[in-house]
Design a protein around this motif. Structure first.
Motif, short mmCIF file in Angstrom:
data_model
loop_
_atom_site.label_atom_id
_atom_site.label_comp_id
_atom_site.label_asym_id
_atom_site.label_seq_id
_atom_site.Cartn_x
_atom_site.Cartn_y
_atom_site.Cartn_z
N GLY A 178 0.73 -1.07 -0.11
CA GLY A 178 0.00 0.12 0.06
C GLY A 178 0.74 1.44 -0.01
O GLY A 178 0.12 2.37 -0.01
N ILE A 179 2.25 1.01 0.01
CA ILE A 179 3.09 2.41 -0.05
C ILE A 179 2.67 3.16 -1.36
O ILE A 179 2.91 4.39 -1.51
CB ILE A 179 4.61 2.22 0.11
CG1 ILE A 179 4.66 0.97 1.38
CG2 ILE A 179 5.39 2.96 -0.05
CD1 ILE A 179 6.06 0.50 1.64
N ALA A 180 2.42 2.72 -2.40
CA ALA A 180 2.44 3.08 -3.69
C ALA A 180 0.82 2.68 -4.16
O ALA A 180 0.36 1.23 -4.20
CB ALA A 180 3.11 2.69 -4.77
N PRO A 181 -0.03 3.52 -4.86
CA PRO A 181 -1.14 2.92 -5.50
C PRO A 181 -1.25 2.14 -6.73
O PRO A 181 -2.19 1.30 -7.08
CB PRO A 181 -1.96 4.33 -5.74
CG PRO A 181 -0.85 5.21 -6.17
CD PRO A 181 0.41 4.78 -5.46
N GLN A 232 9.27 9.51 4.39
CA GLN A 232 8.03 9.20 5.04
C GLN A 232 7.01 10.19 5.23
O GLN A 232 5.88 9.85 5.50
CB GLN A 232 8.38 8.76 6.44
CG GLN A 232 9.14 7.47 6.50
CD GLN A 232 9.38 6.80 8.05
OE1 GLN A 232 8.92 7.44 8.76
NE2 GLN A 232 10.27 5.71 8.03
N GLY A 233 7.41 11.53 4.67
CA GLY A 233 6.44 12.75 4.87
C GLY A 233 5.96 13.01 3.52
O GLY A 233 5.23 13.99 3.60
N MET A 234 6.21 12.33 2.84
CA MET A 234 6.00 12.46 1.24
C MET A 234 4.35 12.31 1.20
O MET A 234 3.66 11.58 1.58
CB MET A 234 6.68 11.63 0.15
CG MET A 234 8.03 11.81 -0.01
SD MET A 234 8.82 10.71 -1.37
CE MET A 234 7.59 11.01 -2.71
N ASP A 235 3.81 13.41 0.53
CA ASP A 235 2.22 13.53 0.34
C ASP A 235 1.59 12.27 -0.46
O ASP A 235 0.67 11.70 -0.03
CB ASP A 235 2.00 14.65 -0.33
CG ASP A 235 2.15 15.89 0.57
OD1 ASP A 235 2.01 15.77 1.80
OD2 ASP A 235 2.11 17.22 -0.12
N SER A 236 2.29 11.86 -1.52
CA SER A 236 1.94 10.67 -2.37
C SER A 236 2.23 9.40 -1.35
O SER A 236 0.96 8.43 -1.66
CB SER A 236 3.06 10.74 -3.70
OG SER A 236 4.05 10.22 -3.32
N ALA A 246 3.78 3.18 -10.05
CA ALA A 246 4.05 4.46 -9.01
C ALA A 246 5.12 3.70 -7.88
O ALA A 246 6.11 4.31 -7.56
CB ALA A 246 2.80 4.98 -8.25
N ALA A 247 4.94 2.30 -7.75
CA ALA A 247 5.97 1.58 -6.91
C ALA A 247 7.30 1.68 -7.27
O ALA A 247 8.21 1.87 -6.78
CB ALA A 247 5.34 0.29 -6.72
N LEU A 286 -1.09 5.40 1.73
CA LEU A 286 -1.09 4.35 2.59
C LEU A 286 -2.43 4.70 3.35
O LEU A 286 -2.91 3.48 3.85
CB LEU A 286 0.01 4.80 3.74
CG LEU A 286 1.31 4.39 3.28
CD1 LEU A 286 2.47 4.97 4.20
CD2 LEU A 286 1.47 2.69 3.47
N SER A 287 -2.70 5.89 3.50
CA SER A 287 -4.14 6.15 4.15
C SER A 287 -5.25 5.42 3.43
O SER A 287 -6.57 5.08 3.98
CB SER A 287 -4.49 7.79 4.00
OG SER A 287 -4.45 8.06 2.86
N THR A 288 -5.12 5.05 2.11
CA THR A 288 -6.26 4.53 1.34
C THR A 288 -6.16 3.12 1.14
O THR A 288 -7.03 2.34 1.16
CB THR A 288 -6.28 5.01 -0.22
OG1 THR A 288 -6.27 6.62 -0.19
CG2 THR A 288 -7.27 4.53 -1.05
#
Length: 204
Positions: A103-106, A147-151, A110-111, A156-158
């Motif tokens: 889940g780090i990338a959608p 770790q603070g990257m918006d993307s 992107a991963a 991760l939140s999704t």
């Protein structure tokens, strides 16, 4: 870094599945590409065409080009067990695929970009090789500076909860760290691809 850069929706329509992830255009046009719309005449596909389609689905789903895919198949055929299952275990063990599964990338694309831009570390060592093969026990971490990257935070939140669907992986949200526990069984891998047809294609 070799990767497919052509039209994604057109390729998905040709193969009959949204192999690159959700595609709004594909959902509206679930038929083969062409300027005249869906064909009313259905041609019966040959065995070779059916086998080739399954191979293409696997290649584009995991973002692997032909030469690399063939090398992975040859490696899978030398291992004990069923070649088709071994092939999917190798595909799932790729670093870019695991970053996507965690889940780090959608998407896998992107991963792959996160890995190549050095945002990911394996066992504490930064790596920029998306095709890196993981071993059981390996840890996959988002680098401290990243770790603070918006993307990443948005993905991760999704998607972070989805990792529960994959019993061969563990995810620690506090540390932004995952573990590749073991190679998955074929029935645990959700991709709708008939690996036996790929084996038959390459066995000719």
């Amino acid at each position: 870094m070799a990767r497919y850069t052509g039209p994604r929706t057109k390729k998905a329509r040709a193969l009959g599945e949204a192999i690159f992830g959700y595609d709004k255009v594909f959902e509206k046009k679930k038929y083969g590409p062409g300027q005249h719309g869906p064909s009313k005449r259905r041609k019966q596909k040959s065995d070779y065409a059916i086998q080739l389609t399954e191979k293409q689905k696997a290649k584009y789903t995991y973002g692997v080009l032909e030469r690399q895919f063939r090398k992975m198949f040859d490696k899978a055929s030398r291992q004990s067990g069923k070649t088709g299952e071994n092939l999917f275990k190798l595909l799932e063990a790729r670093l870019d695929n695991t970053v996507y599964r965690l889940g780090i990338a959608p998407t896998r694309r992107a991963a792959r970009q996160l890995v190549s831009h050095k945002h990911i570390a394996v066992n504490g060592v930064v790596t920029n090789i998306p095709s890196c093969t993981l071993r059981p026990g390996d840890t996959i971490q988002v680098r401290g500076k990243s770790q603070g990257m918006d993307s990443i935070l948005e993905s991760l939140s999704t998607n972070a909860q989805n990792v529960r669907k994959f019993p061969w992986l563990e995810w620690n949200g506090d540390k932004m760290e995952g573990v590749y526990i073991q190679a998955p069984n074929r029935e645990e891998i959700p991709e709708k691809i008939n690996e036996q047809l790929i084996v038959e294609l390459y066995s000719k």
